[in-house]
Design a protein around this motif. Structure first.
Motif, PDB file in Angstrom:
ATOM      1  N   VAL A   1     -20.523  23.266  43.907  1.00  0.00           N
ATOM      2  CA  VAL A   1     -21.045  23.953  45.110  1.00  0.00           C
ATOM      3  C   VAL A   1     -21.014  25.671  44.862  1.00  0.00           C
ATOM      4  O   VAL A   1     -22.309  26.060  45.309  1.00  0.00           O
ATOM      5  CB  VAL A   1     -19.852  23.814  46.133  1.00  0.00           C
ATOM      6  N   THR A   2     -20.412  26.131  44.376  1.00  0.00           N
ATOM      7  CA  THR A   2     -20.804  27.641  44.042  1.00  0.00           C
ATOM      8  C   THR A   2     -21.953  27.838  43.061  1.00  0.00           C
ATOM      9  O   THR A   2     -22.683  28.690  43.139  1.00  0.00           O
ATOM     10  CB  THR A   2     -19.512  28.209  43.394  1.00  0.00           C
ATOM     11  N   ARG A   3     -21.941  26.846  42.123  1.00  0.00           N
ATOM     12  CA  ARG A   3     -23.321  26.717  41.159  1.00  0.00           C
ATOM     13  C   ARG A   3     -24.472  26.587  42.047  1.00  0.00           C
ATOM     14  O   ARG A   3     -25.657  27.615  41.801  1.00  0.00           O
ATOM     15  CB  ARG A   3     -23.203  25.656  40.345  1.00  0.00           C
ATOM     16  N   GLY A   4     -24.344  25.818  43.079  1.00  0.00           N
ATOM     17  CA  GLY A   4     -25.512  25.552  43.680  1.00  0.00           C
ATOM     18  C   GLY A   4     -25.827  26.776  44.630  1.00  0.00           C
ATOM     19  O   GLY A   4     -27.085  27.110  44.703  1.00  0.00           O
ATOM     20  N   ALA A   5     -24.733  27.508  45.088  1.00  0.00           N
ATOM     21  CA  ALA A   5     -25.266  28.588  46.006  1.00  0.00           C
ATOM     22  C   ALA A   5     -25.657  29.672  45.195  1.00  0.00           C
ATOM     23  O   ALA A   5     -26.758  30.624  45.747  1.00  0.00           O
ATOM     24  CB  ALA A   5     -23.728  28.965  46.857  1.00  0.00           C
TER      25      ALA A   5
ATOM     26  N   ASN B   1     -31.491  18.110  30.842  1.00  0.00           N
ATOM     27  CA  ASN B   1     -30.640  17.406  30.085  1.00  0.00           C
ATOM     28  C   ASN B   1     -29.486  16.325  30.612  1.00  0.00           C
ATOM     29  O   ASN B   1     -28.594  16.666  30.524  1.00  0.00           O
ATOM     30  CB  ASN B   1     -29.943  18.074  28.753  1.00  0.00           C
ATOM     31  N   SER B   2     -29.996  15.414  31.310  1.00  0.00           N
ATOM     32  CA  SER B   2     -28.905  14.849  31.882  1.00  0.00           C
ATOM     33  C   SER B   2     -28.387  13.744  30.953  1.00  0.00           C
ATOM     34  O   SER B   2     -29.001  12.668  30.422  1.00  0.00           O
ATOM     35  CB  SER B   2     -29.775  13.872  33.109  1.00  0.00           C
ATOM     36  N   ASP B   3     -27.178  13.906  30.515  1.00  0.00           N
ATOM     37  CA  ASP B   3     -26.635  12.935  29.788  1.00  0.00           C
ATOM     38  C   ASP B   3     -25.778  11.959  30.663  1.00  0.00           C
ATOM     39  O   ASP B   3     -25.277  12.288  31.741  1.00  0.00           O
ATOM     40  CB  ASP B   3     -25.429  13.577  28.779  1.00  0.00           C
ATOM     41  N   ASP B   4     -25.554  10.752  30.401  1.00  0.00           N
ATOM     42  CA  ASP B   4     -25.100   9.703  31.422  1.00  0.00           C
ATOM     43  C   ASP B   4     -23.489   9.809  31.762  1.00  0.00           C
ATOM     44  O   ASP B   4     -23.465   9.396  32.728  1.00  0.00           O
ATOM     45  CB  ASP B   4     -25.505   8.272  30.610  1.00  0.00           C
ATOM     46  N   SER B   5     -23.038  10.645  30.959  1.00  0.00           N
ATOM     47  CA  SER B   5     -21.433  10.769  30.950  1.00  0.00           C
ATOM     48  C   SER B   5     -21.271  11.521  32.345  1.00  0.00           C
ATOM     49  O   SER B   5     -20.484  11.393  33.047  1.00  0.00           O
ATOM     50  CB  SER B   5     -21.014  11.564  29.838  1.00  0.00           C
ATOM     51  N   SER B   6     -22.455  12.346  32.891  1.00  0.00           N
ATOM     52  CA  SER B   6     -21.880  13.342  33.956  1.00  0.00           C
ATOM     53  C   SER B   6     -22.590  12.642  35.152  1.00  0.00           C
ATOM     54  O   SER B   6     -22.893  13.229  36.264  1.00  0.00           O
ATOM     55  CB  SER B   6     -22.728  14.673  33.672  1.00  0.00           C
ATOM     56  N   SER B   7     -23.075  11.406  35.022  1.00  0.00           N
ATOM     57  CA  SER B   7     -23.512  10.691  36.334  1.00  0.00           C
ATOM     58  C   SER B   7     -22.732  10.210  37.204  1.00  0.00           C
ATOM     59  O   SER B   7     -22.935  10.104  38.557  1.00  0.00           O
ATOM     60  CB  SER B   7     -24.389   9.358  35.633  1.00  0.00           C
ATOM     61  N   THR B   8     -21.322  10.475  37.153  1.00  0.00           N
ATOM     62  CA  THR B   8     -20.588  10.124  38.378  1.00  0.00           C
ATOM     63  C   THR B   8     -20.609  11.638  39.227  1.00  0.00           C
ATOM     64  O   THR B   8     -20.452  12.642  38.756  1.00  0.00           O
ATOM     65  CB  THR B   8     -19.030  10.246  37.689  1.00  0.00           C
ATOM     66  N   LEU B   9     -20.887  11.225  40.421  1.00  0.00           N
ATOM     67  CA  LEU B   9     -21.225  12.660  41.315  1.00  0.00           C
ATOM     68  C   LEU B   9     -19.905  12.872  42.003  1.00  0.00           C
ATOM     69  O   LEU B   9     -19.143  12.205  42.618  1.00  0.00           O
ATOM     70  CB  LEU B   9     -22.024  12.068  42.402  1.00  0.00           C
ATOM     71  N   GLU B  10     -19.674  14.190  41.779  1.00  0.00           N
ATOM     72  CA  GLU B  10     -18.613  14.731  42.759  1.00  0.00           C
ATOM     73  C   GLU B  10     -19.164  15.424  43.954  1.00  0.00           C
ATOM     74  O   GLU B  10     -20.051  15.619  44.023  1.00  0.00           O
ATOM     75  CB  GLU B  10     -18.163  15.755  41.539  1.00  0.00           C
ATOM     76  N   PRO B  11     -18.002  15.597  44.805  1.00  0.00           N
ATOM     77  CA  PRO B  11     -18.618  16.262  46.150  1.00  0.00           C
ATOM     78  C   PRO B  11     -19.309  17.567  45.712  1.00  0.00           C
ATOM     79  O   PRO B  11     -19.116  18.277  44.987  1.00  0.00           O
ATOM     80  CB  PRO B  11     -17.466  16.429  46.879  1.00  0.00           C
ATOM     81  N   GLY B  12     -20.630  17.698  46.582  1.00  0.00           N
ATOM     82  CA  GLY B  12     -21.496  18.866  46.509  1.00  0.00           C
ATOM     83  C   GLY B  12     -22.563  18.686  45.081  1.00  0.00           C
ATOM     84  O   GLY B  12     -23.158  19.634  45.132  1.00  0.00           O
ATOM     85  N   SER B  13     -22.303  17.799  44.309  1.00  0.00           N
ATOM     86  CA  SER B  13     -23.092  17.789  43.148  1.00  0.00           C
ATOM     87  C   SER B  13     -24.544  17.458  43.634  1.00  0.00           C
ATOM     88  O   SER B  13     -25.720  17.957  42.969  1.00  0.00           O
ATOM     89  CB  SER B  13     -22.899  16.777  42.094  1.00  0.00           C
ATOM     90  N   THR B  14     -24.961  16.768  44.749  1.00  0.00           N
ATOM     91  CA  THR B  14     -26.401  16.390  45.155  1.00  0.00           C
ATOM     92  C   THR B  14     -26.932  17.850  45.589  1.00  0.00           C
ATOM     93  O   THR B  14     -27.925  17.992  45.238  1.00  0.00           O
ATOM     94  CB  THR B  14     -26.386  15.336  46.445  1.00  0.00           C
ATOM     95  N   GLN B  15     -26.216  18.677  46.406  1.00  0.00           N
ATOM     96  CA  GLN B  15     -26.764  19.929  46.658  1.00  0.00           C
ATOM     97  C   GLN B  15     -27.020  20.724  45.538  1.00  0.00           C
ATOM     98  O   GLN B  15     -28.128  21.591  45.523  1.00  0.00           O
ATOM     99  CB  GLN B  15     -25.634  20.680  47.597  1.00  0.00           C
ATOM    100  N   TYR B  16     -26.172  20.577  44.549  1.00  0.00           N
ATOM    101  CA  TYR B  16     -26.303  21.485  43.255  1.00  0.00           C
ATOM    102  C   TYR B  16     -27.610  21.113  42.697  1.00  0.00           C
ATOM    103  O   TYR B  16     -28.596  21.937  42.322  1.00  0.00           O
ATOM    104  CB  TYR B  16     -25.240  21.282  42.267  1.00  0.00           C
ATOM    105  N   LEU B  17     -27.869  19.745  42.475  1.00  0.00           N
ATOM    106  CA  LEU B  17     -29.131  19.138  41.933  1.00  0.00           C
ATOM    107  C   LEU B  17     -30.317  19.477  42.819  1.00  0.00           C
ATOM    108  O   LEU B  17     -31.317  20.004  42.307  1.00  0.00           O
ATOM    109  CB  LEU B  17     -29.271  17.825  41.901  1.00  0.00           C
ATOM    110  N   LEU B  18     -30.071  19.693  44.081  1.00  0.00           N
ATOM    111  CA  LEU B  18     -31.289  20.084  44.936  1.00  0.00           C
ATOM    112  C   LEU B  18     -31.571  21.460  44.617  1.00  0.00           C
ATOM    113  O   LEU B  18     -32.841  22.094  44.621  1.00  0.00           O
ATOM    114  CB  LEU B  18     -30.917  19.667  46.295  1.00  0.00           C
ATOM    115  N   SER B  19     -30.541  22.252  44.448  1.00  0.00           N
ATOM    116  CA  SER B  19     -30.707  23.753  44.501  1.00  0.00           C
ATOM    117  C   SER B  19     -31.616  23.956  42.949  1.00  0.00           C
ATOM    118  O   SER B  19     -32.586  24.727  42.774  1.00  0.00           O
ATOM    119  CB  SER B  19     -29.567  24.595  44.142  1.00  0.00           C
ATOM    120  N   LEU B  20     -31.155  23.369  41.979  1.00  0.00           N
ATOM    121  CA  LEU B  20     -31.748  23.178  40.588  1.00  0.00           C
ATOM    122  C   LEU B  20     -33.426  22.661  40.802  1.00  0.00           C
ATOM    123  O   LEU B  20     -34.363  23.250  40.279  1.00  0.00           O
ATOM    124  CB  LEU B  20     -31.213  22.280  39.543  1.00  0.00           C
TER     125      LEU B  20
END
Length: 1926
Positions: free
Chosen positions: A1459-1463, A1502-1521
């Protein structure tokens, strides 16, 4: 003496008999012809006359006779009698009577020798009046005294002579008024009269003191120790003081008293400096400066200096000091200077303490008055102003600063007057500054003015105060000064003209600017001695006219409306010669070039300019060759049928509006109206209909006025040629009016659309008003063209479902010739009457309205009572109508008819109520009561109650009506008053028999209790389970004595609700309109029809309904009636009734206070009807009164609403809930207006504190109250944006208006902020935190705020910043939003830097991510607001980029919180994303490099498949990216690193597994492509082959519907600029494969509108490209017919609007290649069905769809007539042209016979199967089952007109066929035979069905009748066509 009631007209002299005889006797002298005897005779005849105008003439004669008198031995006694008569009559006349003026004039003309005797005579009469007055004569004597001082010298001498007596009388009168006032509580009318009398007395006393100055001085300086005059003056001063300090008096009286106090002090003490000293002491409320005053005056003044006096006293004394002391020139001494500076300070102190808006208005006015006085002082002749005074008054001084603060906090005040005064004050301050520095008049050198201008221009444009202030600067320093500072000012202001709230302000400022600029340029040119105006006028046009024309041509229409209303006329008035420049400039652009979609284009702009110019009289008149000269007629014709409403209206305005109201209409103008009217009658937009009617009214008025002129000329004119011309014009007028009349009457057919009926009836009513439908030889005899069939159609319009149509049709019927309407024929009238009576018992609600209109129309028929008698006999009723006298007058006949109708309806109603009492079900199904009651109310509305002859019968009738109302109410109230009637009576599917309903109705006698707070109410369940019953929709008939009827629950409910409503309306109507029968104290009885007891009974009935009903509908209906009642109570003459509202109010407040769950009051979530009851009582109090009831009620309620420690028990929360709910209703009530504002801050405190209550009901009511208050304070939301600047206020203005909220909000915020620390990880949410942040986020700092402001916003900031640490996401966001307004634009960089410094520079173990997130959000919101507000980069050396680069770890994987990464990334986007960054170039490029390295190392790339499990706020983070990546790859790739990088990033975005990222990326690509398309650039670099292949393969494989729709939209944009190569993986696809895939997709995707539309658009583009490339070979492609079917299916009526719009665009785009191609690429049947779909869209109900479809005309086609081709036309014209075009295409294709058959099939209609089904269904159901008819869905389409259009075009097509070969194929002959058989069958069946309908089916079964008539017409026309074809 008997004094007649005061009216404005001249009245005769009225004296009592005894006095009159005495006077006449004293003047009766025989013989003699000398002057005195003549005078006596004139006076005698004057007294004997009863005609006032003749009396005035005789008094004038008396004047000249008096003037001619000489002093040679006149008859002394007779002369004395004459003078006495005149004096006596003078003193007995009313104030406004012109006769009094005439007598004063006569007395003034007496010769000098007679003047003293005249004075003595008049003094004697005055002395009589003054010495022993009765209290009811006070106002008249006061009037007489002021009349003596009004330009009547002898009168003034009398007053001086009687001075002590007059002053004593005035004191006595005032004392009596003050005493009376205390006993008038609640009697508003008496109170208002008393206030008026008081005001007159105070004003008159001031006038007497002013005019008798010398007499007073002489008397006071006389030797006596103590004179009587001192006592009188002292007592008068005591009265004034009483008025000043008693808040029961209204402001105007108090304000006048303030002036009177100062005037009296000045009169006693002279004009020296001591007066100023005394007044200063009074202002300061200290007795120190009073020593110079006489003892008695000092004593009285000390009484005013008490501590606890109301704040208003100082205000009115300031006003008095400014108005009554002289400020011109040099001041008398230091005390006066002190007073001049004391006044503004006193007023500014009041600023914060006053709450009422009306007082704020007085403060504003007095401050302006002060600034004018200070100016007078500076500008006066004589000695110069003292330097310290100059210093205080100059710009930049402490005082000026305070005054400017007052201006900034009041220039947005809701009261118009306050804003106006504030502007005047600002102007005067500038003038003061100019006068203190007269040497320095160049504004560019004056630092104070420069600074002021800069800060004003820096303000936001939504602040209305800015405009007036800039206007003052323009006025004083010229427009050039502002234009030099801000050259783009004109276009900026024009851009604001689209906003309705700002347009008047912007246009005022614009006018000041361009007028001043023109004058400046002219004077500069004159100074430079240039004679050529072209040069400087060119500069002026460039500045003002060019931006205007750009806006007119290109802006959206709704944005330019106000330019036409406000700006253009002013510009043309300033410079009429500019019109030629405008016309030239607009005709130079091609007139057909339309601007962007939704704008009016050059043609529209031309019409707008010409219209404004013609209305201003700038263009030549039509007689002098306007048409065809300045504007080509063909252009005008195009504009009159243009697609855009506003262009049509402007063109019509140009034709109709004229500067001269008698300008003769030319034949061209009449032809233009003939061209305009038919296609424009059916307009869906109410605004356009209103404008059309209003403009045509102007035209018809012009016609009427010019007719009068022409007829006058015909009589006077000698020249035969001119007479012939005039005669010809009148003949043309008659032809035109008859054409218009017939045209409008013809369209009122069954099946005509609502809008067409409405427009047509409006215009016919206008024709009737202006020209009348007479049939005689006079004028235009329009009645002759009205046939009986026309009149019948108007009559049937009364049955329309639309109320407006009913009203207009009824009004028109009264104007049409009686012979055409045919109601004189007895049988016909009886039929209509019977229809009306039947409709009044219909179960369909709107039928009763039709019945009421019909009855009101029949009231004017003399034979109505006979017809009623017949109806009564037929029904077997015992009814005897009142018998009319022989030869009754029209009013008597109308009264008797009304009486008969009401008696008849009442008789029926009484019987029906009796039936309902035995069975409500039976009544609901066969004779619902509400229809009869509605008709009675409607009939009574038109009764003139002043002139009734049958009073006794009316009285009995009223008593019976009231009784029957109570009975009706008793019958239906069990259903209505139950808590949930809709729930108690199950809907029809759940009850199978009427018996079930009957049982329920018996069970619900109201037995609800007030257990709302303790337990929920549960209904008794029925013994048998409803679900097991057979669920049939329609209930079987009950056998009730042979009469079968069907009843549904809906009927029962509607019957009960409507009956309740009609009872309320009828009772309200009776109380409001009937004269009241009452007796007052004087035992004088006023006769009337309704007694005070009955009125009070009705009031108690409403009270019970409002206070005990539980259901909103029930009490809302009672409220409407109760408002009518309270309105009447306060205006009634009965004292007992006047006091009822106050009594009821105190009773209900007592009941609220003591209420608990056992109370009778109804306690629901929103207190049910209690707020309504109190609202009605309060809104009856006159606005101008002292509003004592409102103040008392608000004080009580606020006390109850505030939480208190002892009130947390369950029982004691009930009063609190009631109080909160009532307050909410009162704050919402617009009628209480500004009077409620003083209580807003208390209300807000109660709402915020209510949130902390543990009881849910209190919290719920507090929420509702809070939202109401936010709207009351900040205004209604003006747009979708929740945080719009328009609904905000500067902090200073907010806290100046509501000072009590400053400490309250600050303390509450401090308390709430203390609870948010989230270190513990626990969520603690303070209940009112959210509210506080919500209020605070609506404030913003004024750039004018000084740091020292006592109500500054700075103390709030630390608490808001602390709220950003909350553990609740929404609170952090709210805190960030609320912080923005508290930071000045100039302080943003330092605040952002300080916030960034709080972030940890490196990872650490105990980091609070909530803190980090809150801080980052605050930084983000501050940067965004800076970007939108300041329009300039951050100042250098702000350190922001360094601080960010040091904390870059927050964006990388080192930071574990997404969440803070995205902000953090969002903050980077806000700085690196925009093209023009807030940072300078080197800083931003460094930052971009850092951001890029974060981006390349992130999960997106570099999306490695291991990180594909989404935690809360990760969609917002990806959208910020993704937003960062979009900026780098699509938006500004050149600034980030070039094409290589952008391709790689775009590929990552399009292949990202999260659909949100893909959607965002595609949106970005689409937006960028559309921008580039508008800029017409070539395909951008980043769109390389790889990206294209990525996009096409995404289109083939994407599974998410929104993403797929976006891809297809992108491909649509790309394929429009050239052919696409589609690739799936490595394989290239052929066009046919792509087409098949997309077609399948389009057919499957109907579930998602967006996807469906995108697929349809893309596939259609491909089809058009395919056909274009090979027109002949296209028919070989199999899937094209599939495409045709798909497009046709998208055009049907039931499709969503978006789909129809897309289909319309598709059809328009393929008009040239597919629809009108000579090669018929799709074959005949598909092409024709596409045309049919296009015509369907042209008749769609949605205007946007119709407009869009009509664009097919603007596609150039050689077959279209030149006047239509290439022009945007309105849908009706497009439809007409379209069918014509299709007929010509049939010829071109050689398919005329097939074309004729196709159109004939269309004409017959394809609703065969549908019709049969409907008929069967209708026959199986009784019409009663449909309470609310479902009519046609499309209210705009008109099948009748479509039918006529097809028939007309078929006629011409058949002629073409006959002229050609005329040979038919065998199968076509067979087809004709089939059609003929079908049509004959249809004609026969519809005729039979019509014959079987009841009498006058237009009323009883309107829809069915219209449908059958339509079927019959279609069939007949088809048979006619086939006959011609054979």
């Amino acid at each position: 003496m008997v004094v007649k009631k005061k009216t404005a007209k001249v009245e005769a002299v009225v004296l009592d008999e005894d006095k009159l005889h005495k006077l006449i006797a004293s003047l009766s002298i025989d013989g003699g012809e000398d002057g005195v005897r003549q005078l006596a005779r004139t006076l005698q005849s004057c007294l004997e006359l009863k005609e006032p105008v003749q009396q005035i003439q005789l008094v004038k004669k008396v004047g000249s006779q008096l003037e001619a008198l000489t002093d040679e031995q006149p008859d002394e006694a007779l002369l004395e009698a004459c003078l006495h008569t005149l004096s006596l009559v003078y003193t007995s006349l009313q104030a406004k009577n012109p006769l009094r003026r005439a007598i004063a004039s006569a007395l003034s003309s007496v010769p000098a020798w007679l003047q003293q005797r005249t004075v003595n005579s008049l003094s004697a009469c005055l002395s009589d009046c003054v010495s022993n007055p009765t209290s009811d004569r006070y106002p008249h004597i006061v009037d007489t005294i002021s009349a003596c001082l009004d330009g009547f010298a002898l009168g003034e001498r009398c007053i001086n002579k009687l001075l002590p007596e007059v002053l004593q009388f005035l004191h006595k009168g005032l004392s009596e008024y003050l005493q009376q006032n205390s006993g008038l509580a609640g009697r508003h009318i008496a109170q208002a009269q008393l206030m008026y009398s008081c005001l007159s007395a105070v004003k008159t006393s001031m006038l007497v003191i002013q005019r008798s100055q010398e007499t007073i001085n002489t008397a006071l300086q006389a030797e006596q120790k103590h004179c009587k005059l001192e006592d009188t003056l002292s007592c008068l001063l005591g009265c004034y003081t009483h008025i000043l300090t008693d808040e029961e008096f209204i402001q105007s009286v108090q304000s006048t008293a303030g002036m009177a106090v100062v005037l009296l002090i000045r009169s006693v003490m002279g004009c020296g400096d001591e007066v100023a000293s005394v007044v200063s002491s009074l202002l300061c409320s200290s007795a120190q400066g009073l020593d110079s005053a006489p003892h008695w005056l000092k004593q009285r003044c000390e009484g005013l200096c008490t501590g606890g006096r109301p704040p208003g006293v100082s205000l009115y004394l300031c006003h008095g000091a400014l108005a009554m002391l002289s400020w011109k020139g040099a001041l008398p001494g230091p005390q006066s200077e002190k007073l001049l500076l004391l006044v503004p300070n006193t007023l500014l102190d009041l600023d914060v303490s006053i709450k009422e808006s009306s007082t704020a208005m007085v403060v504003a006015r007095v401050l302006t008055l002060w600034s004018s006085a200070a100016l007078d002082c500076l500008q006066g002749e004589g000695q110069p102003c003292p330097p310290h005074l100059l210093q205080f008054l100059s710009g930049g001084s402490e005082l000026q600063r305070h005054l400017l603060e007052h201006i900034y906090s009041h220039w947005e005040h809701p009261l118009d007057g306050v804003r106006h005064q504030t502007r005047s004050l600002f102007r005067n301050l500038l003038l003061l500054h100019q006068n203190t520095n007269p040497s320095d008049c160049d504004p560019t050198k004056d630092s104070y003015i420069k600074e002021l201008t800069q800060s004003l221009l820096g303000l936001e444009w939504h602040m209305r105060g800015k405009y007036g202030s800039l206007g003052c600067l323009v006025e004083l320093y010229g427009a050039g000064y502002l234009l030099d500072i801000q050259p783009q000012l004109p276009s900026c202001l024009l851009g604001l003209m689209g906003d309705q709230t700002l347009a008047p302000y912007a246009s005022d400022l614009l006018e000041r600017l361009f007028v001043s600029h023109k004058a400046q340029l002219a004077s500069e040119a004159a100074a430079a001695d240039k004679t050529a105006t072209e040069e400087w006028m060119g500069h002026w046009h460039q500045t003002w006219v060019t931006p205007l024309l750009q806006v007119l041509c290109r802006a959206r229409l709704d944005q330019t409306t106000y330019i036409l209303d406000y700006f253009l006329p002013k510009l043309l008035r300033c410079s009429p010669s500019s019109l030629a420049h405008m016309v030239q400039a607009l005709q130079d652009t091609t007139p057909c070039s339309t601007g962007p979609s939704g704008s009016r284009g050059a043609l529209g702009a031309l019409m707008t300019c010409l219209r404004a110019a013609r209305a201003q009289g700038v263009v030549p008149s039509s007689e002098e060759g306007l048409w065809g000269g300045l504007v080509p007629l063909s252009l005008l014709q195009q504009a009159l049928v243009h697609k855009h409403d506003q262009v049509r209206m402007d063109a019509l305005g140009l034709v109709c509006e004229s500067h001269r109201s008698t300008e003769v209409l030319t034949s061209q103008e009449m032809d233009l109206i003939r061209h305009f009217l038919p296609p424009n009658l059916n307009s869906q937009s109410p605004g356009v209909r209103q404008q059309t009617v209003s403009l045509l009214k102007k035209l018809l008025c012009r016609m009427k006025d010019s007719t009068v002129l022409l007829q006058k000329r015909l009589i006077q004119e000698r020249d035969q040629e001119q007479r012939d011309r005039d005669q010809h014009t009148l003949h043309l007028y008659k032809e035109f009016l008859c054409w218009m009349c017939v045209r409008l009457l013809e369209v009122l057919l069954p099946g005509a659309s609502f809008s067409k009926c409405l427009m047509s009836l409006h215009l016919l009513c206008l024709l009737g008003q202006l020209f009348t439908f007479s049939t005689g030889p006079d004028a235009f005899a329009l009645g002759e063209v009205v046939t009986s069939a026309h009149a019948q159609n108007v009559l049937y319009c009364v049955a329309s479902n639309f109320l407006e149509v009913k009203q207009l049709a009824s009004a028109l019927l009264r104007q049409l010739p009686g012979s055409a309407v045919g109601l004189q024929v007895r049988e016909r009238m009886r039929c209509v009457l019977q229809a009306a009576l039947d409709l009044s018992t219909s179960t369909r609600p709107f039928d009763s309205v039709s019945a009421a209109h019909l009855l009101n129309m029949l009231l004017h028929q003399p034979d109505l009572s006979q017809a009623l008698l017949q109806c009564a006999q037929k029904q077997g009723l015992d009814f005897q109508p009142p018998s009319p006298p022989p030869q009754p007058s029209e009013t008597v006949m109308l009264e008797l008819n009304t009486l008969a109708v009401v008696q008849f309806l009442l008789h029926c109603l009484q019987l029906e109520v009796s039936r309902a009492e035995s069975s409500l079900l039976q009544a609901a199904a066969s004779c619902p009561l509400y229809g009869r009651a509605h008709c009675i109310t409607a009939v009574l509305q038109h009764l003139n109650t002043e002139t009734l002859s049958q009073s006794e019968q009316w009285r009995c009738l009223v008593s019976e009506l009231i009784a029957v109302c109570y009975r009706m109410s008793d019958v239906v109230s069990p259903v209505v008053q139950s808590s949930s009637p809709e729930g108690l009576i199950p809907m029809d599917t759940d009850s199978d028999t009427s018996a079930g309903l009957q049982k329920i109705l018996q069970e619900i006698q109201p037995r609800d209790t007030n257990d709302f707070f303790t337990s929920a109410r549960e209904l008794d369940t029925h013994h048998e389970d409803d679900q097991t019953q057979s669920q049939t929709t329609h209930t079987p008939s009950l056998d009730t004595g042979g009469e079968g009827y069907r009843v549904t629950a809906q009927m029962v409910l509607v019957c009960c609700w409507r009956s309740m409503k009609e009872v309320a309306m009828l009772l309200g109507q009776l109380c409001q309109s009937l004269p009241l029968h009452y007796t007052n104290d004087s035992a004088h009885t006023h006769p009337g029809l309704i007694t005070a007891e009955q009125v009070e009974g009705v009031g108690l009935y409403f009270r019970q309904q409002l206070l005990q009903s539980r259901h909103r509908g029930a009490f809302e209906l009672a409220y409407v009636g109760f408002v009518r009642l309270t309105d009447m109570l306060c205006r009634s003459g009965s004292q007992a009734l006047q006091q009822l509202p106050a009594r009821w109010l105190s009773e209900v407040l007592e009941e609220v206070k003591s209420s608990d769950p056992s109370s009778k009051l109804c306690a629901t979530r929103r207190s049910a009807g209690i707020p309504f009851y109190i609202q009605a009582l309060l809104s009856s109090e006159p606005k101008s009164s002292s509003c004592s009831l409102l103040k008392m009620t608000m004080r009580e309620l606020i006390t109850l609403a505030m939480p208190s420690a002892d009130r947390n028990t369950d029982s004691s929360t009930v009063p609190q809930v009631h109080a909160l709910n009532i307050l909410r209703a009162l704050y919402r009530d617009t009628r209480l207006g500004e009077n409620i504002i003083p209580f807003v801050s208390d209300g807000l405190q109660a709402a915020v504190l209510g949130f902390t209550s543990p009881v849910w009901a209190v919290r719920n009511s507090s929420t509702l109250l809070f939202s109401t208050l936010i709207t009351r304070i900040f205004g209604v939301k003006k747009g979708k944006d929740e945080h719009s600047k328009k609904n905000r206020m500067t902090g200073r203005e907010f806290f100046t208006r509501f000072p009590a909220l400053y400490p309250f909000l600050l303390n509450q915020l401090e308390e709430a902020a203390a609870t948010v620390e989230s270190d513990s990880g626990q969520v603690k949410l303070h209940p009112s935190l959210f509210l506080l942040l919500l209020v605070l986020s609506r404030l913003y700092p004024s750039p004018m705020d000084g740091s020292s402001s006592p109500l500054g916003l700075a103390p709030f900031m630390p608490f808001i910043i602390r709220c950003g640490c909350s553990a609740v996401y929404r609170t952090r966001e709210m805190a960030a939003r609320a912080l923005v307004p508290f930071v000045l634009v100039t302080q943003v960089p330092s605040t952002v830097h300080a916030l960034l410094q709080e972030l940890p520079p490196e990872p650490a173990p105990k980091i609070q991510h909530n803190h980090i997130h809150g801080t980052l959000l605050q930084v983000l919101f501050l940067l965004r607001s800076y970007q939108t507000d300041s329009h300039r980069p951050l100042p250098a050396g702000n350190g922001i980029s360094d601080a960010l680069r040091q904390r870059m770890w927050l964006a990388s994987r080192q930071n574990g919180c997404v969440v803070t990464r995205g902000a953090f990334l969002d903050v980077l986007v806000s700085l690196c994303g925009p093209k023009i960054s807030l940072l300078d170039d080197s800083e931003v490029s460094d930052l971009r490099q850092e951001a890029l390295s974060v981006l390349m190392a992130s999960d997106l790339v570099n999306s490695d498949d291991s990180s594909s499990t989404l935690e809360p706020g990760s969609t917002q983070y990806l959208l910020s990216l993704a937003r960062l990546a979009l900026s780098a790859s699509v938006e500004i790739p050149d600034l980030w690193g070039g094409p290589q990088l952008s391709g790689q990033l775009l590929q990552c975005l399009l292949r990202c597994p999260q659909y949100e990222v893909r959607e965002l990326a595609l949106e970005g690509v689409l937006r960028r492509l559309q921008e580039e398309e508008e800029e017409e650039k070539r395909r951008p670099q980043w769109l390389d082959e790889t990206t294209l292949f990525n996009l096409t393969s995404l289109a083939l494989h994407e599974t998410h519907p929104q993403c797929l729709a976006k891809v297809l939209s992108v491909l649509c944009v790309l394929s429009s600029s050239g052919e696409l190569r589609w690739r799936d993986g490595v394989q290239l696809l052929s066009q046919e494969e792509v087409l098949l895939h997309l077609l399948a997709l389009a057919q499957k995707s109907a579930h998602s509108v967006e996807l469906h539309c995108a697929a349809l658009t893309l596939v259609s583009q491909l089809v058009v490209q395919m056909v274009d490339s090979n027109p002949q070979g296209a028919s070989a492609v199999a899937c094209l017919s599939q495409w045709g079917t798909l497009v046709c299916s998208c055009c049907s009526e039931d499709q969503p609007v978006e789909v129809k719009l897309t289909a319309a665009k598709v059809l328009v785009n393929c008009t040239a290649t597919v629809l009108s191609s000579p090669h018929l690429p799709l074959g005949l049947s598909t092409t024709v069905s596409l045309w049919r779909s296009l015509f369907t869209l042209l008749q769609d109900e949605d205007q946007e769809v119709r407009d869009s479809a009509s664009d097919f005309i603007s596609v150039p086609s050689p077959l279209l007539s030149t006047d239509v081709a290439g022009v945007s036309v309105c849908p009706p014209v497009a439809l007409d042209s379209g069918v014509g075009l299709l007929c010509r295409l049939f010829e071109q294709w050689g398919q005329v016979p097939a074309g004729v058959l196709t159109l004939t099939e269309w004409l017959l209609g394809d609703e065969e199967s549908h019709d049969e089904a409907v008929t069967e269904e209708a026959s199986s159901l009784d019409e009663e089952d449909f309470l609310f008819e479902k009519g046609d869905l499309n209210l705009w389409a008109e099948p009748v007109q479509w039918m006529k259009l097809l028939h007309r075009q078929l006629g011409s097509l058949i002629i073409t066929f006959k002229q050609g070969t005329g040979i038919l194929e065998p199968d076509q002959v067979q087809q004709i035979q089939t059609l003929s058989t079908q049509a004959e069958a249809k004609a026969l069946s519809s005729q039979q069905a019509l014959d079987s309908l009841p009498a006058l089916p237009q009323f009883s079964c309107t829809m069915e009748h219209a449908r059958l008539v339509m079927r019959h017409q279609r069939a007949t026309l088809v048979l006619d066509v086939l006959e011609r074809l054979r």
